[in-house]
Design an enzyme around this catalytic site. Structure first.
Site, PDB file in Angstrom:
ATOM      1  N   GLY A   1       0.823  -1.217   0.000  1.00 45.74           N
ATOM      2  CA  GLY A   1       0.000   0.000   0.000  1.00 45.74           C
ATOM      3  C   GLY A   1       0.845   1.248   0.000  1.00 45.74           C
ATOM      4  N   ARG A   2       2.116   1.077   0.332  1.00 43.99           N
ATOM      5  CA  ARG A   2       2.997   2.260   0.325  1.00 43.99           C
ATOM      6  C   ARG A   2       4.427   1.869  -0.021  1.00 43.99           C
ATOM      7  NH1 ARG A   2       4.342   3.938   6.473  1.00 43.99           N
ATOM      8  NH2 ARG A   2       4.127   1.923   7.469  1.00 43.99           N
ATOM      9  N   LYS A  51      10.036   2.075   0.370  1.00 42.78           N
ATOM     10  CA  LYS A  51       8.893   2.069   1.294  1.00 42.78           C
ATOM     11  C   LYS A  51       8.518   3.510   1.635  1.00 42.78           C
ATOM     12  CE  LYS A  51       7.557   0.085   5.776  1.00 42.78           C
ATOM     13  NZ  LYS A  51       7.957  -0.852   6.839  1.00 42.78           N
ATOM     14  N   GLY A 102      -0.078   6.222   1.320  1.00 43.83           N
ATOM     15  CA  GLY A 102       1.064   5.655   0.597  1.00 43.83           C
ATOM     16  C   GLY A 102       2.411   6.182   1.068  1.00 43.83           C
ATOM     17  N   ARG A 104       5.860 -13.557   1.158  1.00 40.41           N
ATOM     18  CA  ARG A 104       5.351 -13.688   2.526  1.00 40.41           C
ATOM     19  C   ARG A 104       4.441 -14.903   2.617  1.00 40.41           C
ATOM     20  NH1 ARG A 104       4.920  -7.787   3.785  1.00 40.41           N
ATOM     21  NH2 ARG A 104       6.015  -6.815   2.074  1.00 40.41           N
ATOM     22  N   ASP A 115       1.158 -11.568   6.858  1.00 37.00           N
ATOM     23  CA  ASP A 115       1.769 -10.752   5.796  1.00 37.00           C
ATOM     24  C   ASP A 115       3.117 -10.192   6.238  1.00 37.00           C
ATOM     25  OD1 ASP A 115      -0.213  -9.345   7.497  1.00 37.00           O
ATOM     26  OD2 ASP A 115       0.622  -7.557   6.561  1.00 37.00           O
ATOM     27  N   ASN A 116       3.446 -10.350   7.491  1.00 37.10           N
ATOM     28  CA  ASN A 116       4.747  -9.900   7.984  1.00 37.10           C
ATOM     29  C   ASN A 116       5.654 -11.074   8.315  1.00 37.10           C
ATOM     30  OD1 ASN A 116       4.026  -7.223   7.689  1.00 37.10           O
ATOM     31  ND2 ASN A 116       3.275  -7.033   9.786  1.00 37.10           N
TER      32      ASN A 116
HETATM   33  P1  AMP Z   1       1.944  -3.181   8.145  1.00 38.36           P
HETATM   34  O1  AMP Z   1       1.138  -3.112   9.410  1.00 38.36           O
HETATM   35  O2  AMP Z   1       3.033  -2.144   8.052  1.00 38.36           O
HETATM   36  O3  AMP Z   1       2.443  -4.555   7.864  1.00 38.36           O
HETATM   37  O4  AMP Z   1       0.948  -2.782   6.970  1.00 38.36           O
HETATM   38  C1  AMP Z   1      -0.205  -3.493   6.677  1.00 38.36           C
HETATM   39  C2  AMP Z   1      -0.777  -3.052   5.341  1.00 38.36           C
HETATM   40  O5  AMP Z   1      -1.150  -1.678   5.371  1.00 38.36           O
HETATM   41  C3  AMP Z   1       0.171  -3.205   4.180  1.00 38.36           C
HETATM   42  O6  AMP Z   1      -0.571  -3.639   3.071  1.00 38.36           O
HETATM   43  C4  AMP Z   1       0.700  -1.810   3.994  1.00 38.36           C
HETATM   44  O7  AMP Z   1       1.141  -1.597   2.675  1.00 38.36           O
HETATM   45  C5  AMP Z   1      -0.507  -0.972   4.321  1.00 38.36           C
HETATM   46  N1  AMP Z   1      -0.164   0.386   4.766  1.00 38.36           N
HETATM   47  C6  AMP Z   1       0.441   0.750   5.927  1.00 38.36           C
HETATM   48  N2  AMP Z   1       0.576   2.104   5.993  1.00 38.36           N
HETATM   49  C7  AMP Z   1       0.063   2.596   4.847  1.00 38.36           C
HETATM   50  C8  AMP Z   1      -0.089   3.927   4.306  1.00 38.36           C
HETATM   51  N3  AMP Z   1       0.315   5.006   4.968  1.00 38.36           N
HETATM   52  N4  AMP Z   1      -0.683   4.036   3.091  1.00 38.36           N
HETATM   53  C9  AMP Z   1      -1.110   2.970   2.419  1.00 38.36           C
HETATM   54  N5  AMP Z   1      -0.985   1.713   2.871  1.00 38.36           N
HETATM   55  C10 AMP Z   1      -0.420   1.525   4.059  1.00 38.36           C
HETATM   56 MG    MG Z   2       3.736  -5.343   6.577  1.00 42.27          MG
END
Ligand code: AMP
Ligand code: MG
Length: 487
Positions: free
Chosen positions: A92-93, A113, A126, A183, A252-253
């Site tokens: 997402g970003r 990122k 993003g 992942r 996903d992590n």
């Molecule tokens: P995370 O908790 O960092 O593993 O993120 C979980 C999901 O949320 C992933 O698909 C990321 O790409 C998305 N995500 C986190 N922060 C943002 C953001 N600021 N804009 C868009 N997508 C995000």
């Molecule tokens: Mg993640």
């Protein structure tokens, strides 16, 4: 397209996977890119020219304003169980620029990122803020210093733009380097939204990229699953042994390569307690310190479900094979943990009561609210006036038992202490040190503290005089330390 001799050498294989697994997309340009920190050692390991990487053209690439030759930028699709709930996700970003081949033929994903919105952004902007990107840089490099498999950080650049969180913050982009970004959630995505053939293509891809040796096996997909289990059993034991808590061990992590990924909400435990939680949203303690091995096994069960049709045509048979394989996780994990703990106490060989000896110490630490890292550091250095725990009779009894156990080895004290130094980091990136360094960087643009920490955490097992000040405990506070995701 700009021509520079940075040394980027992209050979992109992910793009050959089924198109539903990604979206071709360039990073969104930013206003005024500026280098904040560049990992010169890593650049060198990757075969990149530091001069060119740090030139204005090089920084334009790290900011996503220019696409280097050979890159084919894309955002990856994936899914995942987030705190137990299945969601369709994706980068997402983040944007994968491509796969860089090093001069010695190693392949690494190069990902930006914080590089703008994608079709997977789900309402997010993003973008990423400077503080959290520096935090990921610092902690991932410290993990590398601790010899724990991890994605690496090549650079943080400021975007010159402001982003909105609970307040306005400077935007930044991190360049993440990984063996791959496959992942558990990538397999979940294809199992849910793809076909059998697509799942097979993905599994073959993962095998070729990370576990080519399983191709010799009669049942390569089962062997592949077992290899991932082995890697994770090793990784999670390493986390536990240094007191690292990954705040968001969602599927996903969790990588297929066995590298630690995603340093949002994570931290190192100070006071030893099994219920230590760092993530601000982990209300139930799903990812608390003592629960992490169970969650790893839970995540691996989700991987098993995703590849079940590949394990055997017959569903029941496939399930049986998956369950058998999955049951090895606990044994492998326990073995790694026990061996690691024995190393922390300088023990070799197997004697009755070894595990009890370790557990007794941990119980004493939990009861006595002892600092995890410093307890082992003190045992390594024979510094017994440093902690309250050491003054208690129960500790003295334990100490006596430990000494008796060590005598069986008939080794010199030097040999034992050397083994202990290898297993016990003298220092960890303490939360208060990390926060201090991040604040100086965010508020005053002062990177000196971050650079100092990066330097000292290159070899946490060195036991040098310089490291002593970083072993100091944080000022006592009642506030639990919290870390945040999606920052
Ligand atoms: P995370 O908790 O960092 O593993 O993120 C979980 C999901 O949320 C992933 O698909 C990321 O790409 C998305 N995500 C986190 N922060 C943002 C953001 N600021 N804009 C868009 N997508 C995000
Ligand atoms: Mg993640």
């Amino acid at each position: 397209m700009i021509k520079l001799s940075i040394g980027w050498n992209f050979k992109n294989s992910y793009i050959q996977l089924p198109p539903k697994m990604y979206t071709l997309l360039n990073p969104t340009p930013v206003e005024a890119p500026k280098a904040v920190i560049i990992n010169e050692c890593l650049a060198q390991e990757l075969g990149l020219s530091n001069n060119e990487l740090q030139s204005s053209g090089g920084i334009e690439i790290l900011a996503g304003n220019e696409v280097p030759e050979g890159a084919e930028p894309l955002a990856q699709a994936y899914a995942g169980h987030q705190f137990g709930h299945f969601n369709r996700l994706g980068d997402g970003r983040a944007i994968l620029l491509g796969e860089h081949m090093t001069p010695n033929g190693e392949r690494f994903d190069i990902q930006l990122k914080g590089s703008g919105r994608t079709p997977y952004s789900r309402g997010g902007d993003g973008r990423a803020a400077l503080g959290p990107m520096l935090r990921e840089y610092l902690i991932s490099e410290a993990m590398f210093g601790l010899r724990i498999p991890t994605t690496r950080s090549l650079a943080v650049v400021e975007t010159g733009e402001t982003i909105i969180r609970d307040r306005l913050l400077p935007g930044a982009i991190l360049t993440r380097v990984a063996q791959s970004h496959l992942r558990v959630g990538t397999f979940q995505f294809i199992a849910q939204f793809g076909t059998y053939d697509e799942a097979k293509v993905l599994a073959d891809y993962a095998i070729n990229r990370h576990y080519p040796e399983v191709l010799l096996d009669d049942q390569p997909y089962l062997a592949f699953f077992k290899e991932v289990i082995k890697k994770q059993a090793s990784l999670i034991a390493k986390w536990q042994l240094v007191g690292f808590v990954h705040g968001v061990m969602n599927t996903d992590n969790m990588t297929i390569s066995g590298e630690t990924i995603d340093y949002g909400p994570c931290a190192f435990m100070d006071t030893y307690h099994l219920a230590t939680v760092f993530s601000s949203i982990d209300y139930q303690g799903r990812y608390e310190y003592g629960n992490q091995p169970y969650m790893a096994s839970w995540n691996l069960a989700r991987l098993a479900e995703s590849i079940l049709p590949l394990l055997n045509e017959d569903e029941e048979q496939a399930l049986k094979l998956a369950k058998e394989a999955l049951s090895t996780f606990a044994t492998l994990y326990q073995h790694n943990w026990r061996e690691g703990m024995k190393g922390k106490l300088g023990l070799v060989g197997d004697e009755d009561g070894d595990e009890e000896l370790v557990k007794e110490l941990l119980d004493l630490m939990q009861e006595g609210k002892a600092d995890y890292t410093n307890t082992f550091r003190s045992l390594t250095l024979d510094l017994f006036d440093e902690m309250k725990l050491f003054q208690t009779n129960s500790f003295k009894d334990w100490y006596h038992k430990w000494q008796e156990r060590l005598k069986i080895q008939q080794e010199s004290n030097d040999v034992i202490k050397e083994r202990m130094r290898k297993h016990n980091p003298a220092i960890i990136p303490r939360n208060y040190l990390v926060e201090e360094a991040l604040q100086a960087a965010e508020m005053n643009k002062d990177l000196s503290k971050i650079n100092e920490l990066l330097n000292v955490f290159k070899n946490p097992y060195a036991y040098t005089k310089d490291q002593e000040k970083y072993a100091k405990l944080p000022p006592v506070t009642d506030e639990p330390y919290q870390t945040f995701c999606g920052t």
